[in-house]
Design a protein around this motif. Structure first.
Motif, PDB file in Angstrom:
ATOM      1  N   ASP A   1       0.855  -1.184   0.000  1.00  0.00           N
ATOM      2  CA  ASP A   1       0.000   0.000   0.000  1.00  0.00           C
ATOM      3  C   ASP A   1       0.891   1.235   0.000  1.00  0.00           C
ATOM      4  O   ASP A   1       1.930   1.267   0.678  1.00  0.00           O
ATOM      5  CB  ASP A   1      -0.904   0.030   1.233  1.00  0.00           C
ATOM      6  CG  ASP A   1      -1.998  -1.027   1.180  1.00  0.00           C
ATOM      7  OD1 ASP A   1      -2.310  -1.493   0.059  1.00  0.00           O
ATOM      8  OD2 ASP A   1      -2.533  -1.388   2.242  1.00  0.00           O
ATOM      9  N   LEU A   2       0.491   2.243  -0.750  1.00  0.00           N
ATOM     10  CA  LEU A   2       1.215   3.512  -0.775  1.00  0.00           C
ATOM     11  C   LEU A   2       0.243   4.606  -0.334  1.00  0.00           C
ATOM     12  O   LEU A   2      -0.526   5.132  -1.132  1.00  0.00           O
ATOM     13  CB  LEU A   2       1.759   3.787  -2.179  1.00  0.00           C
ATOM     14  CG  LEU A   2       2.559   5.071  -2.377  1.00  0.00           C
ATOM     15  CD1 LEU A   2       3.695   5.174  -1.366  1.00  0.00           C
ATOM     16  CD2 LEU A   2       3.103   5.156  -3.790  1.00  0.00           C
ATOM     17  N   PRO A   3       0.247   4.945   0.964  1.00  0.00           N
ATOM     18  CA  PRO A   3      -0.716   5.927   1.463  1.00  0.00           C
ATOM     19  C   PRO A   3      -0.320   7.352   1.112  1.00  0.00           C
ATOM     20  O   PRO A   3       0.863   7.715   1.165  1.00  0.00           O
ATOM     21  CB  PRO A   3      -0.675   5.703   2.982  1.00  0.00           C
ATOM     22  CG  PRO A   3       0.676   5.140   3.243  1.00  0.00           C
ATOM     23  CD  PRO A   3       1.066   4.350   2.029  1.00  0.00           C
ATOM     24  N   ILE A   4      -1.304   8.163   0.725  1.00  0.00           N
ATOM     25  CA  ILE A   4      -1.066   9.579   0.453  1.00  0.00           C
ATOM     26  C   ILE A   4      -0.982  10.312   1.784  1.00  0.00           C
ATOM     27  O   ILE A   4      -1.879  10.194   2.631  1.00  0.00           O
ATOM     28  CB  ILE A   4      -2.180  10.156  -0.429  1.00  0.00           C
ATOM     29  CG1 ILE A   4      -2.110   9.515  -1.822  1.00  0.00           C
ATOM     30  CG2 ILE A   4      -2.067  11.666  -0.543  1.00  0.00           C
ATOM     31  CD1 ILE A   4      -3.202   9.949  -2.753  1.00  0.00           C
ATOM     32  N   THR A   5       0.067  11.072   1.975  1.00  0.00           N
ATOM     33  CA  THR A   5       0.323  11.709   3.263  1.00  0.00           C
ATOM     34  C   THR A   5       0.025  13.195   3.276  1.00  0.00           C
ATOM     35  O   THR A   5       0.093  13.829   4.321  1.00  0.00           O
ATOM     36  CB  THR A   5       1.798  11.497   3.657  1.00  0.00           C
ATOM     37  OG1 THR A   5       2.632  11.968   2.593  1.00  0.00           O
ATOM     38  CG2 THR A   5       2.090  10.011   3.873  1.00  0.00           C
ATOM     39  N   GLN A   6      -0.287  13.781   2.112  1.00  0.00           N
ATOM     40  CA  GLN A   6      -0.595  15.206   2.059  1.00  0.00           C
ATOM     41  C   GLN A   6      -1.982  15.406   1.468  1.00  0.00           C
ATOM     42  O   GLN A   6      -2.437  14.627   0.635  1.00  0.00           O
ATOM     43  CB  GLN A   6       0.431  15.961   1.208  1.00  0.00           C
ATOM     44  CG  GLN A   6       1.829  15.972   1.802  1.00  0.00           C
ATOM     45  CD  GLN A   6       2.732  16.945   1.068  1.00  0.00           C
ATOM     46  OE1 GLN A   6       2.265  17.909   0.482  1.00  0.00           O
ATOM     47  NE2 GLN A   6       4.030  16.694   1.115  1.00  0.00           N
ATOM     48  N   THR A   7      -2.650  16.464   1.901  1.00  0.00           N
ATOM     49  CA  THR A   7      -3.978  16.768   1.379  1.00  0.00           C
ATOM     50  C   THR A   7      -3.877  17.888   0.352  1.00  0.00           C
ATOM     51  O   THR A   7      -3.007  18.761   0.448  1.00  0.00           O
ATOM     52  CB  THR A   7      -4.941  17.181   2.494  1.00  0.00           C
ATOM     53  OG1 THR A   7      -6.221  17.494   1.925  1.00  0.00           O
ATOM     54  CG2 THR A   7      -4.418  18.416   3.240  1.00  0.00           C
ATOM     55  N   ASN A   8      -4.762  17.845  -0.641  1.00  0.00           N
ATOM     56  CA  ASN A   8      -4.794  18.904  -1.649  1.00  0.00           C
ATOM     57  C   ASN A   8      -6.084  19.706  -1.602  1.00  0.00           C
ATOM     58  O   ASN A   8      -6.361  20.510  -2.487  1.00  0.00           O
ATOM     59  CB  ASN A   8      -4.605  18.302  -3.044  1.00  0.00           C
ATOM     60  CG  ASN A   8      -5.632  17.224  -3.349  1.00  0.00           C
ATOM     61  OD1 ASN A   8      -6.568  17.011  -2.582  1.00  0.00           O
ATOM     62  ND2 ASN A   8      -5.453  16.547  -4.460  1.00  0.00           N
ATOM     63  N   GLY A   9      -6.914  19.461  -0.586  1.00  0.00           N
ATOM     64  CA  GLY A   9      -8.146  20.216  -0.432  1.00  0.00           C
ATOM     65  C   GLY A   9      -9.305  19.693  -1.250  1.00  0.00           C
ATOM     66  O   GLY A   9     -10.424  20.220  -1.158  1.00  0.00           O
ATOM     67  N   MET A  10      -9.095  18.643  -2.046  1.00  0.00           N
ATOM     68  CA  MET A  10     -10.189  18.087  -2.843  1.00  0.00           C
ATOM     69  C   MET A  10     -11.051  17.167  -1.996  1.00  0.00           C
ATOM     70  O   MET A  10     -10.571  16.536  -1.057  1.00  0.00           O
ATOM     71  CB  MET A  10      -9.644  17.304  -4.040  1.00  0.00           C
ATOM     72  CG  MET A  10      -9.000  18.156  -5.106  1.00  0.00           C
ATOM     73  SD  MET A  10      -8.565  17.150  -6.556  1.00  0.00           S
ATOM     74  CE  MET A  10      -7.905  18.417  -7.628  1.00  0.00           C
TER      75      MET A  10
END
Length: 439
Positions: free
Chosen positions: A416-425
């Motif tokens: 699994d490659l979790p996304i660690t930053q948010t882009n506001g979407m």
């Protein structure tokens, strides 16, 4: 009697009768294709879709199973000016990770170096692929290109020595050169001797920059001499030659090519920088099939050369008798079916996924992952090669890295490659109805 009465009533009220289909809308439910593929063609330097005419030919044993969205056989080459092709796979083919649908897309665009991409479709539904091409006049970082002219005669051969080079790539000081002796006969694909003006373009790709590596024809997951594996490159040159507009593919006698290698390049077989005496295989590229053929090997010389901008390079030479793209590469073992990388978390329409070797920091893989298809299946992945996998959001400028993860073996266990930053979407659901303009 009833029929007569009905007909009479129509005559009586005829002034009020309108077109009997007024107000009626016909909805035709089209049969969705089982597996749909989109294929986008990008400029390697700008990361923008190429809007010039793109020509794509599909090769391989499965090419006959490719169809249009309206269930018609695809007649090669396919051409588009939108930069994106959409096609389908015959409905009787159900791809899976164990039995993927495989086909090679060979892409040509005027003004760009042609390239190819192996497409592996692993499940029904929608799949998306992309390829990056290098523009001659505005090449990506790490690529240099130059054109030279001369003349030849079908009987007496080249009027003078033809020496064409790529120019010097500024970051590494490396370049490539072809030398054709006076009197050498230039021939087309069928062996016919050619006469007229000779135009020779030599393009050099350095083996260290990301943009240069991403535009490497065919990528680094390759079929070479009938075997599947992975390339680690020491340098690549594309040599294109025409006589009066006809492509040169053969010579009456051998011609010489020189390819420079940056002095600080690592040898993957030793884990150290290149050293005199090291051997590097030499490969030629078949533009029609997207496959590589081993043409021998070169030996790293004992003395470093100095480029015109003062950089140190190793200059290796070879004698060839046909034109092609020429590549210095170590061929490494690879697993046919690598791991699956499952992107988790976050909200995004698409992200660019990249992989670079831990050993030398060189990128060797890039692709796209979409919000509706978060699984990335790898094929012909290098075995036991630790890599850093990165996810980049390129919907903003400058692009932002939203996740990374070290993977020690791309032939090991799925990750699994979790996304660690948010882009506001945020994710929303919508129901859409589409109606043809003529109903």
């Amino acid at each position: 009697l009833l029929s007569v009465s009905f007909i009479l009533s129509l005559f009586i009220t005829s002034c009020d009768i309108k077109n009997p289909v007024d107000g009626i809308e016909l909805r035709v439910k089209t049969l969705a294709r089982t597996t749909v593929v989109s294929f986008a063609v990008y400029d390697a330097a700008t990361d923008k879709i190429i809007k010039d005419e793109v020509s794509v030919t599909f090769t391989g044993p499965n090419a006959s199973k490719m169809i249009s969205m309206t269930n018609e056989a695809i007649v090669a080459p396919i051409k588009t000016k939108s930069g994106i092709l959409t096609f389908a796979i015959s409905d009787d083919v159900i791809p899976s990770p164990e039995t993927p649908f495989k086909v090679t897309a060979v892409v040509t665009v005027n003004g760009y170096i042609s390239s190819s991409k192996k497409l592996f479709v692993t499940s029904p539904g929608a799949a998306a692929f992309s390829i990056e091409l290098a523009n001659y006049s505005a090449p990506p970082v790490g690529v240099i290109s130059k054109e030279s002219t001369g003349r030849t005669n079908s009987t007496t051969g080249a009027d003078e020595d033809i020496i064409a080079d790529s120019g010097v790539e500024p970051k590494t000081g490396a370049s490539a050169k072809i030398s054709i002796a006076k009197g050498t006969v230039l021939k087309d694909r069928n062996g016919n001797a050619l006469s007229g003006e000779v135009k020779t373009r030599v393009t050099y790709f350095n083996p260290k920059d990301e943009q240069s590596l991403n535009s490497f024809p065919g990528g680094f997951a390759v079929d070479a001499d009938g075997e599947s594996g992975s390339f680690v490159t020491a340098g690549f040159t594309a040599i294109d030659m025409t006589v009066g507009g006809t492509k040169v593919e053969q010579f009456g006698s051998g011609v010489d090519i020189d390819i420079d290698i940056p002095a600080n390049l690592k040898n993957p077989e030793t884990g150290s920088n290149l050293a005199p005496g090291d051997k590097i295989p030499l490969w030629s590229y078949n533009e029609d099939t997207g496959e590589w053929k081993k043409e021998g090997e070169v030996t790293v010389p004992t003395v470093l050369a100095k480029s015109t901008n003062g950089k140190s390079v190793y200059r290796v030479s070879a004698t060839i008798n046909h034109l092609s793209y020429w590549n210095l590469d170590w061929f490494q073992d690879a697993c046919y079916e690598g791991i699956t990388i499952n992107v988790t978390g976050g909200c995004f329409p698409y992200l660019k996924i990249k992989a670079k070797r831990i050993s030398d920091g060189a990128y060797f893989y890039s692709g796209w992952v979409y919000g509706n298809d978060r699984e990335v299946h790898l094929y012909n992945a290098p075995r036991n090669v630790p890599v850093m996998v990165e996810l980049w959001d390129q919907s903003v400028y400058p692009s932002v890295k939203v996740a990374d993860k070290q993977i020690d073996d791309l032939c090991g266990t799925d990750v699994d490659l979790p996304i660690t930053q948010t882009n506001g979407m945020v994710e929303v659901s919508a129901q859409v109805t589409v109606v043809c303009h003529n109903s």
